[in-house]
Scaffold this motif. Structure first.
Motif, mmCIF file in Angstrom:
data_model
loop_
_atom_site.group_PDB
_atom_site.id
_atom_site.type_symbol
_atom_site.label_atom_id
_atom_site.label_comp_id
_atom_site.label_asym_id
_atom_site.label_seq_id
_atom_site.Cartn_x
_atom_site.Cartn_y
_atom_site.Cartn_z
ATOM 1 N N PHE A 128 -28.347 124.162 -6.776
ATOM 2 C CA PHE A 128 -28.841 124.913 -7.860
ATOM 3 C C PHE A 128 -27.499 125.110 -8.695
ATOM 4 C CE2 PHE A 128 -29.397 128.798 -10.241
ATOM 5 C CZ PHE A 128 -30.336 128.605 -10.975
ATOM 6 N N TYR A 129 -26.528 125.689 -8.196
ATOM 7 C CA TYR A 129 -25.344 126.324 -8.684
ATOM 8 C C TYR A 129 -24.623 125.070 -9.431
ATOM 9 C CZ TYR A 129 -26.274 130.933 -6.682
ATOM 10 O OH TYR A 129 -26.563 131.912 -6.157
ATOM 11 N N ARG A 130 -24.525 123.805 -8.974
ATOM 12 C CA ARG A 130 -23.858 122.955 -9.369
ATOM 13 C C ARG A 130 -24.494 122.102 -10.528
ATOM 14 N NH1 ARG A 130 -21.094 120.619 -3.675
ATOM 15 N NH2 ARG A 130 -19.066 121.898 -3.960
ATOM 16 N N GLU A 131 -25.819 122.458 -10.712
ATOM 17 C CA GLU A 131 -26.350 121.941 -11.947
ATOM 18 C C GLU A 131 -25.657 122.499 -13.191
ATOM 19 O OE1 GLU A 131 -30.549 122.952 -12.170
ATOM 20 O OE2 GLU A 131 -30.779 121.846 -10.447
ATOM 21 N N ALA A 132 -24.962 123.908 -13.306
ATOM 22 C CA ALA A 132 -24.191 124.436 -14.273
ATOM 23 C C ALA A 132 -22.534 123.864 -13.981
ATOM 24 C CB ALA A 132 -24.417 125.883 -14.407
ATOM 25 N N ASN A 133 -22.261 123.614 -12.988
ATOM 26 C CA ASN A 133 -20.866 123.407 -12.804
ATOM 27 C C ASN A 133 -20.568 122.345 -11.676
ATOM 28 O OD1 ASN A 133 -18.107 123.043 -12.344
ATOM 29 N ND2 ASN A 133 -17.883 125.493 -12.679
ATOM 30 N N VAL A 134 -20.823 121.071 -11.983
ATOM 31 C CA VAL A 134 -20.647 119.742 -11.340
ATOM 32 C C VAL A 134 -19.887 119.859 -10.089
ATOM 33 C CG1 VAL A 134 -20.964 117.384 -10.934
ATOM 34 C CG2 VAL A 134 -22.066 118.440 -12.875
ATOM 35 N N GLY A 135 -18.414 120.128 -10.732
ATOM 36 C CA GLY A 135 -17.545 119.905 -9.496
ATOM 37 C C GLY A 135 -17.097 121.229 -8.887
ATOM 38 N N LEU A 136 -17.972 122.295 -8.952
ATOM 39 C CA LEU A 136 -17.694 123.574 -8.444
ATOM 40 C C LEU A 136 -17.213 123.595 -7.000
ATOM 41 C CD1 LEU A 136 -17.602 126.631 -8.932
ATOM 42 C CD2 LEU A 136 -20.028 126.869 -8.050
ATOM 43 N N PRO A 137 -15.932 124.093 -6.871
ATOM 44 C CA PRO A 137 -15.505 124.214 -5.235
ATOM 45 C C PRO A 137 -15.975 125.516 -4.695
ATOM 46 C CG PRO A 137 -13.713 124.108 -6.895
ATOM 47 C CD PRO A 137 -14.902 124.219 -7.659
ATOM 48 N N VAL A 138 -16.334 125.285 -3.310
ATOM 49 C CA VAL A 138 -17.182 126.246 -2.469
ATOM 50 C C VAL A 138 -16.497 126.502 -1.556
ATOM 51 C CG1 VAL A 138 -19.458 126.900 -1.487
ATOM 52 C CG2 VAL A 138 -19.389 125.317 -3.736
ATOM 53 N N GLU A 139 -16.084 127.979 -1.000
ATOM 54 C CA GLU A 139 -15.704 128.397 -0.057
ATOM 55 C C GLU A 139 -16.931 129.187 0.728
ATOM 56 O OE1 GLU A 139 -12.858 127.810 1.107
ATOM 57 O OE2 GLU A 139 -11.459 127.289 -0.422
ATOM 58 N N PHE A 140 -17.247 128.202 2.025
ATOM 59 C CA PHE A 140 -18.317 128.860 2.719
ATOM 60 C C PHE A 140 -17.629 130.081 3.745
ATOM 61 C CE2 PHE A 140 -20.182 124.797 1.702
ATOM 62 C CZ PHE A 140 -21.313 125.090 1.161
ATOM 63 N N VAL A 141 -18.093 131.271 3.803
ATOM 64 C CA VAL A 141 -17.787 132.342 4.657
ATOM 65 C C VAL A 141 -18.735 132.592 5.664
ATOM 66 C CG1 VAL A 141 -16.652 134.606 4.590
ATOM 67 C CG2 VAL A 141 -16.452 133.099 2.532
ATOM 68 N N VAL A 142 -18.532 132.186 6.906
ATOM 69 C CA VAL A 142 -19.407 132.479 7.990
ATOM 70 C C VAL A 142 -18.922 134.034 8.425
ATOM 71 C CG1 VAL A 142 -20.281 131.853 10.039
ATOM 72 C CG2 VAL A 142 -19.323 129.968 8.532
ATOM 73 N N ASN A 143 -20.172 134.985 8.354
ATOM 74 C CA ASN A 143 -19.835 136.048 8.638
ATOM 75 C C ASN A 143 -20.482 136.516 9.903
ATOM 76 O OD1 ASN A 143 -18.735 138.827 8.177
ATOM 77 N ND2 ASN A 143 -20.838 139.556 7.169
ATOM 78 N N ARG A 144 -19.876 137.553 10.568
ATOM 79 C CA ARG A 144 -20.348 137.994 11.930
ATOM 80 C C ARG A 144 -20.365 137.055 13.143
ATOM 81 N NH1 ARG A 144 -24.575 140.590 8.628
ATOM 82 N NH2 ARG A 144 -23.612 142.315 7.703
ATOM 83 N N GLU A 145 -19.394 135.808 12.778
ATOM 84 C CA GLU A 145 -19.297 134.852 13.878
ATOM 85 C C GLU A 145 -17.938 134.400 14.117
ATOM 86 O OE1 GLU A 145 -22.017 131.744 13.722
ATOM 87 O OE2 GLU A 145 -23.319 132.670 12.340
ATOM 88 N N ARG A 146 -17.570 134.499 15.345
ATOM 89 C CA ARG A 146 -16.140 133.774 15.532
ATOM 90 C C ARG A 146 -16.148 132.414 15.515
ATOM 91 N NH1 ARG A 146 -12.509 137.666 17.157
ATOM 92 N NH2 ARG A 146 -13.299 139.821 17.569
ATOM 93 N N ASN A 147 -14.871 131.779 15.154
ATOM 94 C CA ASN A 147 -14.658 130.466 15.245
ATOM 95 C C ASN A 147 -14.389 130.161 16.679
ATOM 96 O OD1 ASN A 147 -14.401 127.697 14.542
ATOM 97 N ND2 ASN A 147 -12.678 127.918 13.504
#
Length: 409
Positions: free
Chosen positions: A318-337
């Protein structure tokens, strides 16, 4: 970059409109008459000044006056002066201590820069005036010399309610200010604004121990596109160097905001600030489109459960309909890598079409303590696992979206 020194003009001409001797003494203490300050008292009210009010007011840098918000005649007289205002004169009203938010909004709406209680002390008055002068000076410098690129807009979205997006937004904003004790160069100092656009459930102010000043309601009720003077009156400066627009305390409809208001705000904020962090609601509304059109990067807070990952994928589309090349940083919360990725994490990365780089470990004790004390984790418990992870996230965002100065025309 944000100047750590409070802006103070070399000389100030102050006009006082009040018969109250206590107020006169307060002004005299804060602005002692000397070659730098010239204080004049002109009548007891704007009504008494009649036709001379306009000429007198705009010959001064600062006008301090006492006002009864129920005195309609005086309000009309002040409004008549302010309709001819320019940005060279600061108007500060002193009024009753128990002034309601509704009455305060009415005073701001007619153009008064700051509304303060009659019980304010000298230090409070001096700080309030300097804050307004400093904000105005920063804005003028940025616009006039063209030495700074437009600020970076970084919205923070959530894949579900209660995922911790506000924690990320607040700590990201505070970390991006930079300076001593951060991941950035110690000499660096960025100008950062934090906008809580979660109209119905926003509580960024609680994380920063700030009270809603009614600014958002003023913004919604204002039929005109906000100007720089108006924004200065509704943003609150936090001690960590972040200027905050709190979500409204009363419950308001999500459709209360308008796209043109967002456009007008961002036009001004991107000129004044290096970073504009926006805490978004857990909803899809029309007025987010101008935010994503300008977004440099999106921080999307999620976890690795199937429903959350599916929702995150839908939001990105949905968000990329307004900004096709929008970079996204996924932040996984309350979990350890972990070194070896479990199957559900591999599946999440497959759905999201990216590698999950940012993980915030579960530390409920630190998170709860931060909220209870109204201090961001990066300030209160920076050396904890959660504090380090939040600071690392901000460092990564800063490295990839660092504002670059443009050449002067």
């Amino acid at each position: 970059m944000r100047d750590q020194n409070v802006f103070t003009p070399k000389s100030q001409a102050i006009m006082l409109v009040s018969e109250n001797e206590e107020i006169a003494q307060l002004v005299a203490d804060v602005f002692p008459v000397n070659e730098e300050n010239k204080v004049t008292r002109n009548g007891a009210s704007f009504q008494m000044l009649n036709g001379t009010a306009l000429d007198l007011a705009f010959k001064h840098d600062l006008v301090i006056f006492e006002i009864d918000p129920n005195d309609t005649g005086e309000l009309r007289a002040i409004e008549a002066v302010l309709t001819h205002r320019d940005d060279n004169t600061l108007f500060v009203a002193l009024t009753q201590n128990d002034l309601s938010i509704t009455k305060a909004r009415e005073l701001y709406k007619i153009g008064i820069d700051e509304v303060l209680p009659l019980s304010i002390d000298g230090e409070g008055l001096k700080a309030a005036v300097n804050e307004k002068l400093n904000a105005r000076a920063v804005s003028r410098t940025t616009i006039s010399d063209g030495s700074s690129a437009l600020g970076k807009v970084i919205p923070v979205a959530k894949a579900r309610g209660g995922i911790g997006a506000t924690t990320v937004a607040v700590n990201l904003a505070c970390s991006l200010v930079g300076g001593r004790g951060s991941f950035f160069r110690k000499s660096a100092k960025n100008r950062v604004a934090l906008l809580d656009f979660d109209l119905q459930f926003g509580n960024s102010n609680v994380f920063l121990d700030l009270e809603d000043n009614g600014g958002f309601l003023q913004l919604i009720e204002n039929s005109k596109i906000p100007d720089d003077h108006f924004l200065s009156s509704i943003l609150q400066e936090h001690g960590l160097g972040v200027d905050v627009l709190c979500a409204p305390t009363p419950m308001v409809p999500l459709q209360s905001m308008r796209p043109d208001l967002i456009e007008g705000m961002l036009d001004l904020l991107q000129q004044r600030y290096d970073y504009v962090i926006i805490d978004l609601p857990c909803a899809v509304v029309e007025w987010v489109e101008p935010i994503f059109k300008r977004a440099t990067k999106l921080a999307l807070v999620t976890d690795t459960t199937v429903p959350c990952v599916r929702q995150a994928r839908r939001l990105i589309d949905f968000y990329r309909e307004a900004n096709v090349g929008l970079p996204v940083e996924f932040v996984v919360n309350r979990e350890r890598n972990t070194l070896i990725k479990p199957s559900h994490v591999r599946e999440a990365e497959k759905v999201l079409k990216t590698s999950l780089k940012h993980w915030l470990p579960e530390n409920s004790k630190v998170a709860r303590n931060s909220v209870d004390l109204g201090r961001p984790i990066v300030d209160l418990k920076r050396q904890t696992d959660l504090g380090k992870a939040l600071a690392k996230l901000a460092a990564a965002v800063s490295a990839e979206t660092q504002p670059v100065a443009t050449k002067k025309a």
